[in-house]
Write an enzyme that holds these catalytic residues in place. Structure first.
Site, short mmCIF file in Angstrom:
data_model
loop_
_atom_site.label_atom_id
_atom_site.label_comp_id
_atom_site.label_asym_id
_atom_site.label_seq_id
_atom_site.Cartn_x
_atom_site.Cartn_y
_atom_site.Cartn_z
N ARG A 166 -13.76 29.66 9.61
CA ARG A 166 -12.82 28.74 8.95
C ARG A 166 -11.44 29.39 8.92
O ARG A 166 -11.27 30.50 8.43
CB ARG A 166 -13.31 28.47 7.52
N SER A 196 -16.51 23.87 10.09
CA SER A 196 -16.07 25.27 9.95
C SER A 196 -16.65 25.94 8.70
O SER A 196 -16.42 27.12 8.48
CB SER A 196 -14.54 25.35 9.93
N CYS A 210 0.82 18.52 9.75
CA CYS A 210 0.29 18.94 8.45
C CYS A 210 0.51 20.43 8.23
O CYS A 210 -0.02 21.25 8.99
CB CYS A 210 -1.20 18.61 8.36
N GLY A 265 -5.61 28.75 13.94
CA GLY A 265 -6.85 29.03 14.66
C GLY A 265 -7.47 27.79 15.27
O GLY A 265 -7.64 27.69 16.48
N HIS A 324 -6.27 24.54 15.06
CA HIS A 324 -5.29 23.56 15.56
C HIS A 324 -4.98 23.80 17.04
O HIS A 324 -5.07 22.89 17.87
CB HIS A 324 -4.02 23.64 14.72
N ILE A 372 -11.41 33.45 17.33
CA ILE A 372 -9.99 33.68 17.64
C ILE A 372 -9.34 34.48 16.51
O ILE A 372 -9.46 34.12 15.34
CB ILE A 372 -9.26 32.33 17.82
N GLU A 394 -2.62 6.70 21.20
CA GLU A 394 -3.85 6.92 20.46
C GLU A 394 -3.80 6.05 19.21
O GLU A 394 -2.73 5.82 18.62
CB GLU A 394 -4.06 8.40 20.12
N TYR A 410 -11.09 12.95 20.41
CA TYR A 410 -10.19 14.11 20.30
C TYR A 410 -10.85 15.16 19.41
O TYR A 410 -11.22 14.88 18.28
CB TYR A 410 -8.86 13.65 19.72
N TYR A 462 -9.95 15.79 15.79
CA TYR A 462 -10.42 14.76 14.86
C TYR A 462 -11.92 14.62 15.10
O TYR A 462 -12.42 13.58 15.48
CB TYR A 462 -9.70 13.43 15.09
#
Length: 484
Positions: A50, A60, A116, A122, A124, A181, A381, A420, A423
């Site tokens: 997370r 996560s 946001c 990580g 995103h 990551i 989208e 996606y 999302y």
């Protein structure tokens, strides 16, 4: 629960019945991550990583089998090199923190990333990451130039030592399938002052859909310097007779890399029906544009205090579900009438649709450049979001959004119906819990996120994590040993 919940942004996953980890590790050094991986492998525990806690399906920090959370909140350093226009960003840094510190170093530089401010780097960057500069510079993942990953053997790899195949997979393929990551090296981009407007329309649905139809036929064609998006939500209003009623509020909002006069000119020529005037427009520095669209200030604010970008708890937390479609041909006006009417079936303000245009540089980037494949041919989208407060209402709201999604099946991308990764949506398919290496089962959801790139992701997974240690309900499976 307070430690567990502090970086969970979807309160749909905070009930007493939500599976809890045996341990939460909050590393402050890469060696803590290495040790956690090796130890978890030894004792047979799964890992959930997370960074910001925004995963829309809780992937996560939830598992149906015994697990450990690696919470990267303390791994948040940001090292900026203005000269080379690059930055090393650790996975636990929020986008707000990155925007803030890049702006502190040089207000003419920024990054191609999302809106946001409490989302962390990580996940995103690893899932794609679209934002106000997408039509100029592509996704966040398109602008990654190096990475530090801890692999299944506890080794720290960079781009050179991991090789180009794994580096390709991490940028939009969901890094959690391949390791943990630690940091991304990203390209910074030049930003001028920008002009924006956000105009509200309250009108009869049959009139409104004419505007929406015009939007869907023009927004993706604009020059890359103009982003024109729209969203719909119900609100209470008082009508002319003083009676309360519910009405759909439609917002047309822009980000334009240019001056007020140019924007008003362009809008009056190309979309006069919107009636954009100089008084609707505001010229803002780039950092103020980020704050304006961050969701943590009111739209009518003049108070752009950039310190708000450093507040890791900014914005509202609630339970939510999000689903997304990609649109390849204009949706008939009659269909828009029907889905807008469906907003009235939800609680006031609980359901929302947003339409976000593609085009610009997205048309020029190959669909196989990184795992994220949604490029040329996508008009926009369309995302559906539902948010609410009470957990006992989960089923009601989930049914509403699923019904909308089912209704839209004939009018959006198909074979496969695209999705996606950032999302994340478990409704589109999950791995077989009894056989998580089942390629055929994973392909059902995998091709929706990754298109033809799914098979290459499977090949990379097979090479770097053949025993499928890093796995969840929607992780890339390795091929059985006899198939490669």
């Amino acid at each position: 629960m307070s430690v567990l919940n502090s970086t969970i942004h979807n309160l749909r996953f905070t009930s007493d019945t939500t599976p809890k980890p045996l341990v939460i590790v909050t590393p402050s050094h890469v060696s803590h991550i290495q040790g956690t991986i090796l130890c978890s492998k030894k004792v047979g525990l799964q890992i959930r990583t997370r960074s910001g806690g925004h995963d829309s399906e809780g992937m996560s920090y939830i598992s149906q089998v015994p697990f450990v959370i690696v919470d990267l909140r303390n791994m948040r350093s940001i090292k900026i090199d203005v000269h080379s226009q690059t930055a090393w960003v650790e996975a636990g840094a929020t986008l707000g923190e990155v925007y803030y510190w890049v702006n502190e170093k040089n207000e003419n530089l920024s990054l191609a990333a999302g809106y946001c401010p409490t989302v962390c780097a990580g996940g995103h960057f690893g899932g794609g990451g679209y934002g106000p500069l997408m039509r100029n510079y592509g996704l966040a993942a398109d602008n990654i130039i190096d990475a530090h990953l801890v692999n299944v053997h506890g080794k720290v790899l960079d781009r050179k030592s991991m090789g180009e195949d794994l580096f390709w997979a991490l940028r939009g393929g969901g890094a959690e399938s391949f390791g943990i990551i630690v940091a991304w090296k990203i390209r910074l981009v030049a930003v001028p002052k920008s002009t924006m407007f956000s105009v509200k329309k309250i009108m009869e649905i049959h009139e409104l859909v004419k505007l929406v139809n015009k939007w869907q036929n023009i927004a993706y064609k604009y020059d890359k310097d103009l982003l024109l998006m729209t969203h719909f939500i119900t609100r209470n209003i008082t009508d002319n007779q003083g009676k309360n009623k519910t009405a759909i509020h439609t917002y047309f909002s822009s980000v334009f890399l240019g001056g007020v006069d140019s924007l008003v000119d362009l809008m009056n020529k190309s979309f006069p029906e919107l009636g954009i005037k100089k008084t609707d427009c505001r010229q803002l520095s780039w950092i103020d544009t980020i704050i304006f669209y961050s969701g943590v200030v009111n739209y009518d604010t003049d108070n752009f205090n950039k310190e708000i970008l450093l507040d890791r708890s900014a914005g509202q937390n609630g339970a939510f579900k999000i689903k997304l479609d990609y649109v390849k041909k204009p949706i008939p006006e009659s269909v828009f009438v029907q889905i807008l009417e469906k907003l009235y079936e939800e609680d006031i303000g609980a359901g929302m649709y947003a339409l976000y245009p593609y085009g610009g540089i997205m048309d020029e980037i190959s669909e196989s450049a990184i795992p994220f494949p949604h490029r040329a041919g996508i008009l926009y989208e369309l995302w559906y979001i539902c948010s609410w407060e009470k957990q006992e209402d989960n089923e009601k709201h989930l049914n509403w959004i699923r019904n909308i999604y089912n209704f839209m099946t004939p009018y959006v991308s198909k074979n496969p119906r695209l999705a996606y990764l950032n999302y994340r949506d478990l409704d589109i398919g999950i791995n077989d819990p009894k056989n998580p290496n089942n390629y055929t089962q994973a392909r059902i959801w995998g091709e929706k996120y990754f298109g033809k790139n799914f098979d290459r992701l499977v090949k990379v997974k097979t090479l770097v994590d053949p025993n499928n240690f890093f796995r969840n309900e929607q992780s890339i499976p390795p091929l059985p040993r006899h198939r490669h």
